[in-house]
Design a protein around this motif. Structure first.
Motif, PDB file in Angstrom:
ATOM      1  N   SER A 143       0.840  -1.182   0.000  1.00 21.43           N
ATOM      2  CA  SER A 143       0.000   0.000   0.000  1.00 21.43           C
ATOM      3  C   SER A 143       0.881   1.240   0.000  1.00 21.43           C
ATOM      4  O   SER A 143       2.104   1.166   0.149  1.00 21.43           O
ATOM      5  N   ASP A 144       0.242   2.382  -0.139  1.00 22.45           N
ATOM      6  CA  ASP A 144       0.924   3.669  -0.219  1.00 22.45           C
ATOM      7  C   ASP A 144       1.380   4.120   1.166  1.00 22.45           C
ATOM      8  O   ASP A 144       0.563   4.282   2.072  1.00 22.45           O
ATOM      9  N   ASN A 145       2.670   4.337   1.325  1.00 15.47           N
ATOM     10  CA  ASN A 145       3.208   4.771   2.610  1.00 15.47           C
ATOM     11  C   ASN A 145       2.944   6.244   2.923  1.00 15.47           C
ATOM     12  O   ASN A 145       3.333   6.719   3.978  1.00 15.47           O
ATOM     13  N   SER A 146       2.277   6.962   2.038  1.00 14.40           N
ATOM     14  CA  SER A 146       2.028   8.382   2.290  1.00 14.40           C
ATOM     15  C   SER A 146       0.789   8.620   3.153  1.00 14.40           C
ATOM     16  O   SER A 146       0.524   9.747   3.557  1.00 14.40           O
ATOM     17  N   THR A 147       0.041   7.555   3.460  1.00 19.25           N
ATOM     18  CA  THR A 147      -1.135   7.695   4.325  1.00 19.25           C
ATOM     19  C   THR A 147      -0.984   6.786   5.542  1.00 19.25           C
ATOM     20  O   THR A 147      -0.296   5.760   5.494  1.00 19.25           O
ATOM     21  N   ALA A 148      -1.661   7.143   6.626  1.00 25.45           N
ATOM     22  CA  ALA A 148      -1.620   6.311   7.839  1.00 25.45           C
ATOM     23  C   ALA A 148      -2.190   4.930   7.566  1.00 25.45           C
ATOM     24  O   ALA A 148      -1.638   3.923   8.030  1.00 25.45           O
ATOM     25  N   ALA A 149      -3.273   4.852   6.809  1.00 21.29           N
ATOM     26  CA  ALA A 149      -3.879   3.554   6.493  1.00 21.29           C
ATOM     27  C   ALA A 149      -2.934   2.709   5.646  1.00 21.29           C
ATOM     28  O   ALA A 149      -2.822   1.493   5.849  1.00 21.29           O
ATOM     29  N   GLY A 150      -2.259   3.324   4.711  1.00 19.66           N
ATOM     30  CA  GLY A 150      -1.304   2.608   3.871  1.00 19.66           C
ATOM     31  C   GLY A 150      -0.134   2.084   4.676  1.00 19.66           C
ATOM     32  O   GLY A 150       0.287   0.927   4.508  1.00 19.66           O
ATOM     33  N   ARG A 151       0.393   2.910   5.560  1.00 17.06           N
ATOM     34  CA  ARG A 151       1.501   2.476   6.411  1.00 17.06           C
ATOM     35  C   ARG A 151       1.068   1.318   7.313  1.00 17.06           C
ATOM     36  O   ARG A 151       1.808   0.349   7.489  1.00 17.06           O
ATOM     37  N   ALA A 152      -0.145   1.400   7.846  1.00 20.61           N
ATOM     38  CA  ALA A 152      -0.655   0.315   8.702  1.00 20.61           C
ATOM     39  C   ALA A 152      -0.742  -0.994   7.912  1.00 20.61           C
ATOM     40  O   ALA A 152      -0.407  -2.059   8.431  1.00 20.61           O
ATOM     41  N   ALA A 153      -1.175  -0.930   6.672  1.00 21.34           N
ATOM     42  CA  ALA A 153      -1.270  -2.134   5.836  1.00 21.34           C
ATOM     43  C   ALA A 153       0.108  -2.721   5.552  1.00 21.34           C
ATOM     44  O   ALA A 153       0.253  -3.941   5.421  1.00 21.34           O
ATOM     45  N   ASN A 154       1.110  -1.871   5.459  1.00 15.79           N
ATOM     46  CA  ASN A 154       2.462  -2.339   5.165  1.00 15.79           C
ATOM     47  C   ASN A 154       3.151  -2.979   6.367  1.00 15.79           C
ATOM     48  O   ASN A 154       4.093  -3.748   6.203  1.00 15.79           O
ATOM     49  N   ARG A 155       2.669  -2.698   7.565  1.00 16.64           N
ATOM     50  CA  ARG A 155       3.209  -3.327   8.777  1.00 16.64           C
ATOM     51  C   ARG A 155       2.488  -4.656   8.962  1.00 16.64           C
ATOM     52  O   ARG A 155       1.390  -4.714   9.512  1.00 16.64           O
ATOM     53  N   ARG A 156       3.119  -5.723   8.486  1.00 17.69           N
ATOM     54  CA  ARG A 156       2.408  -6.995   8.438  1.00 17.69           C
ATOM     55  C   ARG A 156       3.377  -8.166   8.485  1.00 17.69           C
ATOM     56  O   ARG A 156       4.578  -7.994   8.323  1.00 17.69           O
TER      57      ARG A 156
END
Length: 107
Positions: free
Chosen positions: A87-100
């Motif tokens: 996901s896109d690291n420029s948004t909080a939701a994207g960063r959360a998806a990338n932490r997995r």
């Protein structure tokens, strides 16, 4: 963010996944850890996002062996740090998806 601890929801999900993993007893399992692209805090216990991602994978591997009774000979870990975002690291939701952590059943 910034930690490798398992919460209760994660433990419950991993327990469910372990029943599927046990259906394939001859397959190896790779546990892959990932992070977002944010720098770690100066006081972090991890030196880098690579170290954090590897710690996340190791935490899941240990839960699989200790609590789910998966044979440790089937398991390995990989840490990718921030190098494989979904996901896109420029948004909080994207960063959360990338932490997995991803669990891969190998051929």
């Amino acid at each position: 963010s910034g930690n490798a601890d398992l919460n209760q929801q994660s433990k419950s999900i991993i327990l469910q996944i372990s029943t599927v993993l046990n259906n394939y007893p001859k397959r190896n399992i790779i546990v892959e850890g990932h992070t977002d692209n944010q720098p770690l805090a100066k006081n972090s216990r991890y030196k880098s996002n690579f170290a954090l991602s590897t710690a996340r994978a190791l935490t899941v591997l240990e839960f699989l062996t200790d609590e789910c009774k998966i044979d440790k000979n089937r398991l390995s870990i990989q840490g990718f740090g921030e190098m494989r975002p979904i996901s896109d690291n420029s948004t909080a939701a994207g960063r959360a998806a990338n932490r997995r952590v991803e669990i891969v059943i190998a051929e």
